[in-house]
Design a protein around this motif. Structure first.
Motif: not given
Length: 156
Positions: A71-87
């Motif tokens: 995913i595009n790690k520069e985009k905060k929303l992408h990281m929030i969704i990825a981390i939250s989903s994995c959590m």
């Protein structure tokens, strides 16, 4: 996002408590067992188990997986969704197991109960975290950062 250990602990606590409260309520209603006594009777033990799993097992693994995703790690929303989903996936994995053990114990039907609980919990927990709890808790964290609630020194 949390910037200090104190903010991280605060954020983890409010997210964890909100999710345990909401998912406990959901499961009690889903199984026709809702009562305030059941809800509050299981809330503290469930929160303690969830908090310990979050801090010592799930969070580090979820973040490693999220950062490894394409995913595009520069985009905060992408990281929030990825981390939250994995959590959510990790916490549903463990907390569904906890719920089945508490309700039924280890019986020969454990796996079928666990599969059903995992699916039912994932269907509720993922949108709950992504659309309600996560955004509200991030807003509370942001307000605390703006008002410096977590870093004020006590006045004697």
């Amino acid at each position: 996002m949390p910037q200090t250990k104190k903010e991280s602990l605060f954020f983890t606590t409010i997210v964890c408590f909100s999710m345990v409260f909401s998912m406990s309520l959901y499961n009690l209603i889903l199984h026709g067992q809702f009562s305030w006594g059941h809800l509050f009777g299981g809330l503290i033990p469930g929160f303690i188990v969830a908090f310990l799993l979050d801090v010592f097992v799930v969070a580090a693994t979820a973040k490693k997986i999220a950062f490894a995703l394409p995913i595009n790690k520069e985009k905060k929303l992408h990281m929030i969704i990825a981390i939250s989903s994995c959590m959510v996936l990790g916490m549903v994995f463990f907390m569904s197991m906890y719920g089945v053990v508490i309700q039924f114990g280890f019986t020969k039907e454990f796996l079928s109960y666990y599969r059903a609980a995992f699916v039912a919990n994932l269907v509720m927990a993922l949108p709950l975290q992504l659309l309600l709890i996560g955004p509200v808790c991030r807003m509370i964290l942001k307000k605390s950062q703006q008002n410096n609630w977590l870093n004020e020194k006590a006045i004697d």
